[in-house]
Write an enzyme that holds these catalytic residues in place. Structure first.
Site, PDB file in Angstrom:
ATOM      1  N   ASP A   1       0.870  -1.172   0.000  1.00 41.39           N
ATOM      2  CA  ASP A   1       0.000   0.000   0.000  1.00 41.39           C
ATOM      3  C   ASP A   1       0.911   1.227   0.000  1.00 41.39           C
ATOM      4  OD1 ASP A   1      -2.250   1.694   0.377  1.00 41.39           O
ATOM      5  OD2 ASP A   1      -1.781   1.749   2.520  1.00 41.39           O
ATOM      6  N   ARG A   2       0.394   2.373  -0.416  1.00 42.60           N
ATOM      7  CA  ARG A   2       1.255   3.557  -0.503  1.00 42.60           C
ATOM      8  C   ARG A   2       1.203   4.402   0.779  1.00 42.60           C
ATOM      9  NH1 ARG A   2      -0.038   8.632  -4.358  1.00 42.60           N
ATOM     10  NH2 ARG A   2      -0.779   9.412  -2.355  1.00 42.60           N
ATOM     11  N   ASP A   3       0.075   5.105   0.988  1.00 41.72           N
ATOM     12  CA  ASP A   3      -0.008   6.059   2.101  1.00 41.72           C
ATOM     13  C   ASP A   3      -0.012   5.346   3.443  1.00 41.72           C
ATOM     14  OD1 ASP A   3      -0.287   8.283   0.290  1.00 41.72           O
ATOM     15  OD2 ASP A   3      -2.326   7.568  -0.081  1.00 41.72           O
TER      16      ASP A   3
ATOM     17  N   GLU B   1       1.046   9.197   6.096  1.00 48.30           N
ATOM     18  CA  GLU B   1      -0.382   9.282   5.841  1.00 48.30           C
ATOM     19  C   GLU B   1      -0.843  10.736   5.947  1.00 48.30           C
ATOM     20  OE1 GLU B   1      -2.957   7.154   4.976  1.00 48.30           O
ATOM     21  OE2 GLU B   1      -4.204   8.945   5.145  1.00 48.30           O
TER      22      GLU B   1
ATOM     23  N   ASN C   1      -5.350   2.999  -3.506  1.00 48.72           N
ATOM     24  CA  ASN C   1      -6.607   3.690  -3.823  1.00 48.72           C
ATOM     25  C   ASN C   1      -6.356   5.186  -3.778  1.00 48.72           C
ATOM     26  OD1 ASN C   1      -8.004   1.289  -3.937  1.00 48.72           O
ATOM     27  ND2 ASN C   1      -9.080   1.560  -1.979  1.00 48.72           N
ATOM     28  N   GLN C   2      -6.711   5.893  -4.841  1.00 54.28           N
ATOM     29  CA  GLN C   2      -6.549   7.358  -4.844  1.00 54.28           C
ATOM     30  C   GLN C   2      -7.863   8.026  -5.232  1.00 54.28           C
ATOM     31  OE1 GLN C   2      -4.014   8.989  -3.580  1.00 54.28           O
ATOM     32  NE2 GLN C   2      -2.963   7.086  -3.085  1.00 54.28           N
TER      33      GLN C   2
ATOM     34  N   HIS D   1     -10.835   5.866  -8.823  1.00 56.51           N
ATOM     35  CA  HIS D   1     -12.305   5.918  -8.742  1.00 56.51           C
ATOM     36  C   HIS D   1     -12.807   6.144  -7.318  1.00 56.51           C
ATOM     37  CE1 HIS D   1     -11.257   3.060 -12.126  1.00 56.51           C
ATOM     38  NE2 HIS D   1     -11.837   4.062 -12.749  1.00 56.51           N
TER      39      HIS D   1
ATOM     40  N   CYS E   1     -11.340  -2.176  -9.393  1.00 53.98           N
ATOM     41  CA  CYS E   1      -9.950  -2.023  -8.949  1.00 53.98           C
ATOM     42  C   CYS E   1      -9.831  -1.439  -7.542  1.00 53.98           C
ATOM     43  CB  CYS E   1      -9.124  -1.224  -9.965  1.00 53.98           C
ATOM     44  SG  CYS E   1      -9.839   0.278 -10.598  1.00 53.98           S
TER      45      CYS E   1
ATOM     46  N   LYS F   1      -9.573  -1.128  -3.872  1.00 53.78           N
ATOM     47  CA  LYS F   1      -9.422  -2.076  -2.762  1.00 53.78           C
ATOM     48  C   LYS F   1     -10.628  -1.938  -1.829  1.00 53.78           C
ATOM     49  CE  LYS F   1      -5.368  -0.307  -1.595  1.00 53.78           C
ATOM     50  NZ  LYS F   1      -4.105  -0.026  -0.881  1.00 53.78           N
TER      51      LYS F   1
HETATM   52 ZN   LIG Z   1     -10.982   1.698  -9.510  1.00 52.90          ZN
END
Ligand SMILES: [Zn+2]
Length: 440
Positions: free
Chosen positions: A249-251, A257, A292-293, A332, A351, A353
């Site tokens: 995961d990124r953040d 975070e 997720n963005q 999204h 897509c 998560k």
């Molecule tokens: Zn998506």
């Protein structure tokens, strides 16, 4: 398809004086012979060597190639005119697409898959590009999806933010490439020829790659390569073979975070992250970011601003010689009702998560061995994603530390941070490999 190998290099830095660099023995066999055997595995048996310095050493060794079941021919360049000039000698001699390798690069890659990619569109050239552990002094490419939009040669402009994608010097050319190579003067593909193709509106396509393709520069690197070859690592990284991945995961895992991070100045790598990711890079695991963005759908930042943040992430890692193989993001968000939101991205995608759409995409693109893979995250969404993918989820105590309260999902393991998570995975995987070796 025919292959062309540029084999005119001197091996000064390797301390070679009586053979050209492509003839350097690697585990007892000239480097060029390893390349020929790879080509043959993929059904390529017609090879043209573009030679120069000590050409006779290559011709004496390989002759017409009959001993290898191949048809080999040689074009000796009398005056060195760079890689462009070398290839221009083929003008009028080749009238279909052809594969180009550099004779001083150690490689094992799925040529058939690269040819399949190349066949998707009628480009001037397809180029293999990959992240490496010294992007700051490498020739980089910029792209829009598959389309290469810019070459950034070293030395880079000050303050450059980049995607860690380096020209690996493996190409498939259309004969149209000859139109872009100047006659009678030295030229280089990365510096002269490809930029001209782009400025003329020609299509150059980038084939993203995680296989073993490394320039053989110094004696140091030679001994490392020999180790990798004899341990089987070079073959294991071939796309034909499944490789495990560590999904990140990124953040809150890689960077601090920040709620809906949209301001690039607020991006900050967490301590110890670069050296932890570097350890992944040195193992057989791929490092794949899955993030997720929804801030994009909410209109807080554009895709291009998000990609700038990802360039910063890669530039910062690159300074410490670490890289991620790929960043997949979901832009999204399902719920409408935000001011300034992007309606087209307000959708129930597959897509976001904890759905596994991004993992599925990575598995297909990089032939990932899911059953040996792991997911590292800081939220219950990440742990639910891991469950949904059927892989162990490792929760870190950075970021949300699992306190986001969204899902009732259990972690396989809970550790302090990314460094500790990777340590656990690599120790565990070493134990399993030792166990398998002992059983054999
Ligand atoms: Zn998506």
């Amino acid at each position: 398809m025919k292959a062309v190998i540029i084999a005119g290099g001197k091996g000064t830095r390797l301390g070679l004086s009586d053979i050209p660099k492509p003839m350097v023995p690697v585990c007892g066999k000239p480097l060029l012979e390893h390349q020929l055997l790879l080509l043959k595995t993929h059904g390529i048996t017609e090879v043209i060597f573009l030679t120069g310095y000590l050409s006779e050493k290559i011709e004496d060794y390989f002759q017409d190639g009959a001993a290898w079941g191949m048809q080999l021919s040689y074009i000796k360049e009398e005056k060195a005119l760079g890689t462009g000039g070398a290839v221009l000698q083929l003008l009028g001699k080749i009238d279909e697409r052809f594969l180009v390798l550099y004779g001083d690069v150690v490689m094992d890659f799925d040529i058939t898959s690269f040819i399949g990619f190349d066949a998707q569109e009628d480009s001037v050239a397809s180029l293999i590009v990959h992240p490496n552990d010294h992007p700051y002094d490498s020739d980089l490419v910029e792209r829009d999806q598959d389309r290469i939009t810019r070459f950034i040669s070293k030395p880079h402009p000050d303050g450059l933010l980049y995607e860690n994608l380096v020209n690996a010097a493996v190409y498939i050319f259309s004969p149209r490439i000859f139109d872009y190579i100047p006659q009678g003067v030295a030229s280089d593909f990365g510096k002269d020829v490809f930029p001209k193709v782009i400025s003329d509106g020609g299509l150059l396509r980038a084939y993203l790659n995680a296989e073993y393709i490394k320039d053989l520069g110094t004696p140091d690197r030679l001994s490392k390569v020999e180790k990798d070859l004899s341990s089987g690592k070079i073959a294991r990284w071939n796309l034909k073979n499944k490789r495990p991945a560590i999904f990140l995961d990124r953040d809150g895992v890689i960077n601090e975070e920040v709620d809906n991070l949209s301001d690039i100045t607020k991006f900050k790598l967490l301590p110890g992250v670069s050296s932890a990711i570097k350890k992944i890079n040195q193992s057989d695991f791929l490092a794949i970011v899955i993030t997720n963005q929804p801030a994009v759908a909410k209109g807080f930042l554009t895709v291009s601003e998000l990609e700038d943040i990802h360039k910063l992430l890669q530039t910062e890692l690159g300074k410490e010689r670490a890289f991620v193989n790929h960043i997949y993001y979901c832009p999204h968000h399902p719920d409408s009702g935000f001011e300034g939101e992007v309606k087209a991205l307000k959708t129930n995608c597959n897509c976001r998560k904890p759905q596994t759409g991004m993992i599925d995409q990575a598995v297909a693109q990089y032939n990932i061995d899911l059953k040996s893979s792991y997911f590292i995250g800081d939220t219950t969404t990440d742990m639910r994603t891991a469950e949904n993918a059927g892989i162990p989820g490792i929760l870190v105590e950075t970021g949300y530390a699992g306190e986001d309260g969204k899902y009732d999902a259990r972690a396989h393991l809970k550790v302090e941070n990314l460094e500790a998570a990777i340590e656990c995975i690599l120790t565990q995987s070493k134990k399993e490999n030792d166990h398998i070796e002992n059983a054999v």
